[in-house]
Design a protein around this motif. Sequence first.
Motif, PDB file in Angstrom:
ATOM      1  N   PRO A   1       1.797  15.367   1.071  1.00 37.02           N
ATOM      2  CA  PRO A   1       1.166  14.964  -0.191  1.00 37.02           C
ATOM      3  C   PRO A   1       0.298  16.072  -0.763  1.00 37.02           C
ATOM      4  N   ALA A   2       0.294  16.146  -2.074  1.00 38.13           N
ATOM      5  CA  ALA A   2      -0.623  17.025  -2.779  1.00 38.13           C
ATOM      6  C   ALA A   2      -1.931  16.271  -3.028  1.00 38.13           C
ATOM      7  N   PRO A   3      -3.017  16.992  -3.258  1.00 40.48           N
ATOM      8  CA  PRO A   3      -4.277  16.302  -3.566  1.00 40.48           C
ATOM      9  C   PRO A   3      -4.106  15.320  -4.729  1.00 40.48           C
ATOM     10  N   GLY A   4      -4.608  14.123  -4.539  1.00 38.53           N
ATOM     11  CA  GLY A   4      -4.548  13.112  -5.585  1.00 38.53           C
ATOM     12  C   GLY A   4      -3.334  12.213  -5.544  1.00 38.53           C
ATOM     13  N   GLU A   5      -2.314  12.561  -4.759  1.00 34.14           N
ATOM     14  CA  GLU A   5      -1.143  11.695  -4.671  1.00 34.14           C
ATOM     15  C   GLU A   5      -1.418  10.527  -3.729  1.00 34.14           C
ATOM     16  N   ASP A   6      -0.887   9.369  -4.069  1.00 33.22           N
ATOM     17  CA  ASP A   6      -1.125   8.168  -3.277  1.00 33.22           C
ATOM     18  C   ASP A   6      -0.461   8.259  -1.910  1.00 33.22           C
ATOM     19  N   ARG A   7      -1.189   7.791  -0.885  1.00 36.76           N
ATOM     20  CA  ARG A   7      -0.662   7.667   0.467  1.00 36.76           C
ATOM     21  C   ARG A   7      -0.867   6.233   0.937  1.00 36.76           C
ATOM     22  N   VAL A   8       0.163   5.692   1.547  1.00 43.05           N
ATOM     23  CA  VAL A   8       0.119   4.323   2.056  1.00 43.05           C
ATOM     24  C   VAL A   8       0.526   4.358   3.524  1.00 43.05           C
ATOM     25  N   VAL A   9      -0.319   3.843   4.398  1.00 45.52           N
ATOM     26  CA  VAL A   9      -0.030   3.791   5.830  1.00 45.52           C
ATOM     27  C   VAL A   9       0.433   2.382   6.177  1.00 45.52           C
ATOM     28  N   LYS A  10       1.586   2.294   6.827  1.00 46.42           N
ATOM     29  CA  LYS A  10       2.157   1.001   7.203  1.00 46.42           C
ATOM     30  C   LYS A  10       2.256   0.902   8.723  1.00 46.42           C
ATOM     31  N   ARG A  11       2.416  -0.329   9.212  1.00 53.01           N
ATOM     32  CA  ARG A  11       2.571  -0.556  10.649  1.00 53.01           C
ATOM     33  C   ARG A  11       4.009  -0.891  11.021  1.00 53.01           C
ATOM     34  N   GLY A  12       4.796  -1.343  10.044  1.00 53.38           N
ATOM     35  CA  GLY A  12       6.163  -1.752  10.314  1.00 53.38           C
ATOM     36  C   GLY A  12       7.152  -0.939   9.509  1.00 53.38           C
ATOM     37  N   TYR A  13       8.234  -1.574   9.109  1.00 51.28           N
ATOM     38  CA  TYR A  13       9.302  -0.857   8.423  1.00 51.28           C
ATOM     39  C   TYR A  13       9.022  -0.656   6.928  1.00 51.28           C
TER      40      TYR A  13
END
Length: 223
Positions: free
Chosen positions: A122-134
């Motif tokens: 990711p570049a600065p400012g781009e959204d990141r989403v952490v998941k636990r499953g699929y």
Amino acid sequence: MAATDAPARSGPLDRLRAPGQRPALVVVDVQRDFGDPDRIGAYGCTPQTLAAIDATVTRIGALVDRARAVGVPVVWVELGSDPGRPWRASTWLRGGDYDGPMGLDEPCVIGSEGAAWYRVAPAPGEDRVVKRGYSGFLGTDLEARLRSAGIDWLTVVGLTSECCVAATAQDAFQLDWPVVVPADATAAYDDAVHAAALVQLGLNVAVVTDVDTVTAVWDEALA
């Protein structure tokens, strides 16, 4: 038409080409434990499959660069396995102890080297989403982020086609977003499994096309 063939100009892609349509690129699980050949050898990949995964990651990187250049938001979905909250059903399915602790071979444990992005990031400012499953939508705020950004349709890429890409694409579709999956920007650890995943996606979830078609649609929609 085969699932991996680029569709003609008429059909579902026409709406996505319309001026004012706002696409987003969702990159799923391009992490070391899923893409680094030093880590995925245990999955039984042939040399040909390893080469295909390497080429896929390269194309994903190029697609990310293109998205940034034309103003398509890039959203990053990553697996973060949490030892404090083990995914017990997954452990059970793989023959482990449902009631036991997270195994040492669990992929993408939070903070581990295997959880790091692989050859893309990711570049600065781009959204990141952490998941636990699929699925990138399960137990996350991905839907809310996309709604807030006014996103009209999604391109979903990453690893692997039959698992986390398919789950994320299916949930996006069920949440009423048109979904496009470029067949050359996703891969699996078995060629037959990958081909079957593309057929399934094309039947029920997404327009299955290629990177060149996706970028052309972006150019027309954003012109």
